[in-house]
Design a protein around this motif. Structure first.
Motif, PDB file in Angstrom:
ATOM      1  N   SER A   1       0.849  -1.187   0.000  1.00  0.00           N
ATOM      2  CA  SER A   1       0.000   0.000   0.000  1.00  0.00           C
ATOM      3  C   SER A   1       0.881   1.231   0.000  1.00  0.00           C
ATOM      4  O   SER A   1       1.980   1.240   0.555  1.00  0.00           O
ATOM      5  CB  SER A   1      -0.912   0.012   1.230  1.00  0.00           C
ATOM      6  OG  SER A   1      -0.152   0.045   2.421  1.00  0.00           O
ATOM      7  N   THR A   2       0.429   2.271  -0.640  1.00  0.00           N
ATOM      8  CA  THR A   2       1.157   3.534  -0.686  1.00  0.00           C
ATOM      9  C   THR A   2       0.232   4.652  -0.243  1.00  0.00           C
ATOM     10  O   THR A   2      -0.984   4.614  -0.488  1.00  0.00           O
ATOM     11  CB  THR A   2       1.654   3.824  -2.110  1.00  0.00           C
ATOM     12  OG1 THR A   2       0.532   3.838  -3.006  1.00  0.00           O
ATOM     13  CG2 THR A   2       2.653   2.772  -2.553  1.00  0.00           C
ATOM     14  N   ASP A   3       0.801   5.632   0.426  1.00  0.00           N
ATOM     15  CA  ASP A   3       0.048   6.795   0.861  1.00  0.00           C
ATOM     16  C   ASP A   3       0.195   7.876  -0.201  1.00  0.00           C
ATOM     17  O   ASP A   3       1.208   8.559  -0.278  1.00  0.00           O
ATOM     18  CB  ASP A   3       0.578   7.284   2.216  1.00  0.00           C
ATOM     19  CG  ASP A   3      -0.280   8.391   2.800  1.00  0.00           C
ATOM     20  OD1 ASP A   3      -1.196   8.871   2.100  1.00  0.00           O
ATOM     21  OD2 ASP A   3      -0.027   8.783   3.962  1.00  0.00           O
ATOM     22  N   ASP A   4      -0.835   8.006  -1.043  1.00  0.00           N
ATOM     23  CA  ASP A   4      -0.762   8.981  -2.125  1.00  0.00           C
ATOM     24  C   ASP A   4      -1.520  10.258  -1.787  1.00  0.00           C
ATOM     25  O   ASP A   4      -1.821  11.071  -2.665  1.00  0.00           O
ATOM     26  CB  ASP A   4      -1.284   8.380  -3.429  1.00  0.00           C
ATOM     27  CG  ASP A   4      -2.722   7.866  -3.288  1.00  0.00           C
ATOM     28  OD1 ASP A   4      -3.277   7.924  -2.165  1.00  0.00           O
ATOM     29  OD2 ASP A   4      -3.275   7.403  -4.306  1.00  0.00           O
ATOM     30  N   ARG A   5      -1.833  10.467  -0.510  1.00  0.00           N
ATOM     31  CA  ARG A   5      -2.517  11.689  -0.115  1.00  0.00           C
ATOM     32  C   ARG A   5      -1.561  12.880  -0.214  1.00  0.00           C
ATOM     33  O   ARG A   5      -0.359  12.747   0.000  1.00  0.00           O
ATOM     34  CB  ARG A   5      -3.042  11.582   1.317  1.00  0.00           C
ATOM     35  CG  ARG A   5      -4.091  10.504   1.537  1.00  0.00           C
ATOM     36  CD  ARG A   5      -4.462  10.398   3.001  1.00  0.00           C
ATOM     37  NE  ARG A   5      -3.290  10.053   3.829  1.00  0.00           N
ATOM     38  CZ  ARG A   5      -3.258  10.121   5.153  1.00  0.00           C
ATOM     39  NH1 ARG A   5      -4.334  10.526   5.822  1.00  0.00           N
ATOM     40  NH2 ARG A   5      -2.168   9.782   5.820  1.00  0.00           N
ATOM     41  N   SER A   6      -2.110  14.038  -0.512  1.00  0.00           N
ATOM     42  CA  SER A   6      -1.295  15.235  -0.626  1.00  0.00           C
ATOM     43  C   SER A   6      -1.178  15.928   0.725  1.00  0.00           C
ATOM     44  O   SER A   6      -1.814  15.533   1.711  1.00  0.00           O
ATOM     45  CB  SER A   6      -1.915  16.192  -1.649  1.00  0.00           C
ATOM     46  OG  SER A   6      -3.159  16.661  -1.176  1.00  0.00           O
ATOM     47  N   VAL A   7      -0.364  16.957   0.764  1.00  0.00           N
ATOM     48  CA  VAL A   7      -0.259  17.796   1.955  1.00  0.00           C
ATOM     49  C   VAL A   7      -1.599  18.518   2.155  1.00  0.00           C
ATOM     50  O   VAL A   7      -2.277  18.886   1.187  1.00  0.00           O
ATOM     51  CB  VAL A   7       0.887  18.817   1.776  1.00  0.00           C
ATOM     52  CG1 VAL A   7       0.889  19.844   2.898  1.00  0.00           C
ATOM     53  CG2 VAL A   7       2.227  18.098   1.715  1.00  0.00           C
ATOM     54  N   CYS A   8      -2.000  18.702   3.407  1.00  0.00           N
ATOM     55  CA  CYS A   8      -3.266  19.381   3.700  1.00  0.00           C
ATOM     56  C   CYS A   8      -3.186  20.848   3.297  1.00  0.00           C
ATOM     57  O   CYS A   8      -2.310  21.584   3.769  1.00  0.00           O
ATOM     58  CB  CYS A   8      -3.596  19.262   5.185  1.00  0.00           C
ATOM     59  SG  CYS A   8      -3.886  17.567   5.748  1.00  0.00           S
TER      60      CYS A   8
END
Length: 508
Positions: free
Chosen positions: A260-267
């Motif tokens: 799994s990879t965390d592809d979320r961007s900076v808030c």
């Protein structure tokens, strides 16, 4: 901000994703009226046939759901779908839609939960979709909040009976005092009218005999008035409101993915909000919008807020955030401004780290304890009085719960005024951080139902669509937790909300 998908899709209503609510839209007629018409369209709801008796309305005891396409093995990232079959108290299938269901997938053992998306197919059947997001066990929980018949009652009473709740006005003149009824529209034939010069919003109080209108000194919440006849009361009685519906579906077990990879961007402001917008795991909110952080110690909070000026405007659900920060951070000290605590304003400063946090209530309608009228100010006017400046300014806003019993037009006027002021603030101060807190779930009585809250929350999201602001999805954060729902959530939920707010303030 990109408007998130609706959490509930009643057929055949348009999704507000398809409606242009941009401030710059070109219209051939009156732009204000055309926007109001578009906004009203996003909360259209299917009406049941007229004359349906209680026994023919949707029953939580006979309504059931089943899992579509069950599997032996489930993995994180997959979705499951259930079909809800609405039935009446005679156990007959319903043939039309409009019921309001709330759905979540949760695991009290793992302190995990996520909201499900419900779609109304308009024929008595509904589907709920859940995204699998944590390893371990999970169980589906679906409740019938209101039958379509109950929703119809709520909708009618919202528009036709704004007097269902009244407010108290306290007048003082020449050594005499009087207490009268006040409201958003005239509560009697002889009234004092108070119009805000900037927003043009109006407030009315019955004129006490012998008192000038200028002697109006204080405001408080008043009483609720019964507005339901015996037939209408049946549809909204506790035994059929927010009741869990049955199923033979057992717990499912979710396995982790191999990678799994965390592809979320900076808030940051303006990010699209997926559905679901996040989930709980081990009592920690994991945002799917961006890489949110935890702030587990007072020093982590002070490091984030150092040099900041944080203004909070809203109701008591936002005051909970202010209270959490004051209780959690020893160096953040409350200053006594000698005002009524409930509506504020409340101010706390941290001289050691050079920041302040202020909360104050929005203007009437406001069901709070007795307070001076001069202490209550419109959020839009407050924002117009802020000059802006560097990136140390943070504005946090919420405005919803005190409007749920009133006709929609009053909320639309208020939230559009706030939106326009936010727009002006960001034009003169583009580095200002603006965070809009959505509504909470937890209203379960006939004058303040979750369905009414959902309507206003949907309007708020559509109204702010297109602005570079952050929408913090308190709706999902309160709807999928394992703790019982309440309009004022418990501290663990408030902590997660505050941590998410801080993630947007201190994303770098």
């Amino acid at each position: 901000m990109t408007t998130p998908p609706a959490r509930y899709h009643p057929a055949p209503v348009m999704s507000y994703l398809s409606i242009n609510t941009s401030l710059d839209s070109k219209t051939s007629g009156d732009p204000d009226q055309e926007e109001i018409q578009r906004l009203n369209k996003v909360i259209e709801w299917p009406e049941p046939p007229s004359g349906v008796d209680f026994m023919s309305s949707t029953s939580p005891k006979t309504t059931y759901y089943v899992l579509l396409h069950p599997h032996d093995t489930y993995y994180i990232g997959h979705r499951i779908n259930v079909v809800i079959s609405a039935r009446d108290h005679y156990d007959r299938p319903k043939t039309y839609g409009g019921d309001y269901f709330e759905a979540k997938l949760h695991s009290p053992n793992l302190k995990a939960g996520v909201t499900g998306a419900v779609t109304d197919h308009g024929n008595g059947s509904y589907s709920a979709t859940f995204l699998l997001l944590w390893p371990g066990d999970a169980q589906v929980h679906i409740s019938l909040v209101h039958s379509s018949e109950a929703v119809s009652v709520l909708s009618r009473k919202r528009e036709s009976r704004p007097d269902k709740i009244h407010f108290n006005g306290y007048f003082s003149y020449d050594g005499s005092s009087a207490i009268v009824q006040c409201n958003v529209q005239p509560p009697g034939p002889d009234v004092c009218t108070y119009q805000d010069l900037l927003s043009k919003e109006e407030w009315f109080c019955i004129r006490p005999k012998g008192f000038p209108c200028s002697s109006y000194q204080e405001h408080s919440g008043g009483n609720r008035h019964p507005i339901l006849n015996a037939t209408e009361q049946q549809f909204l009685q506790r035994s059929v409101t927010d009741q869990m519906i049955s199923s033979t579906l057992k717990k499912i077990s979710i396995l982790p993915q191999n990678s799994s990879t965390d592809d979320r961007s900076v808030c940051r402001p303006g990010l699209p909000i997926p559905d679901p917008s996040g989930y709980y795991y081990q009592d920690v909110w994991q945002s799917r919008v961006c890489r949110n952080r935890q702030f587990p110690t007072p020093s982590s909070v002070t490091s984030c807020l150092k040099g900041k000026v944080v203004y909070m405007f809203g109701d008591s659900t936002l005051r909970q955030w202010w209270e959490y920060l004051v209780d959690f951070v020893p160096s953040l000290q409350r200053l006594d401004l000698h005002v009524s605590y409930a509506p504020g304003p409340l101010l706390a400063t941290d001289a050691e780290h050079g920041y302040l946090v202020q909360w104050r209530a929005h203007e009437r309608p406001l069901s709070m304890k007795r307070t001076r009228v001069q202490e209550l100010q419109y959020i839009a006017n407050q924002l117009d009085g802020i000059g802006g400046g560097d990136d140390g300014l943070v504005i946090v806003i919420n405005c919803m719960a005190h409007f749920v019993s009133l006709p929609v037009r009053f909320y639309l006027q208020r939230i559009r005024n706030i939106r326009n002021s936010v727009h002006r603030l960001l034009q003169r101060s583009p580095n200002t951080t603006v965070i809009i807190k959505s509504g909470n779930t937890g209203f379960l009585y006939d004058h303040g139902s979750d369905w009414l809250s959902l309507q206003l929350d949907t309007l708020m999201r559509a109204t702010f669509s297109g602005l570079p602001v952050t929408l913090l999805d308190a709706w999902q954060m309160t709807s999928c937790h394992y703790l019982p729902k309440g309009i004022h959530p418990k501290e663990i939920i408030v902590k997660n909300m505050v941590d998410t707010m801080l993630s947007f303030i201190c994303s770098r």
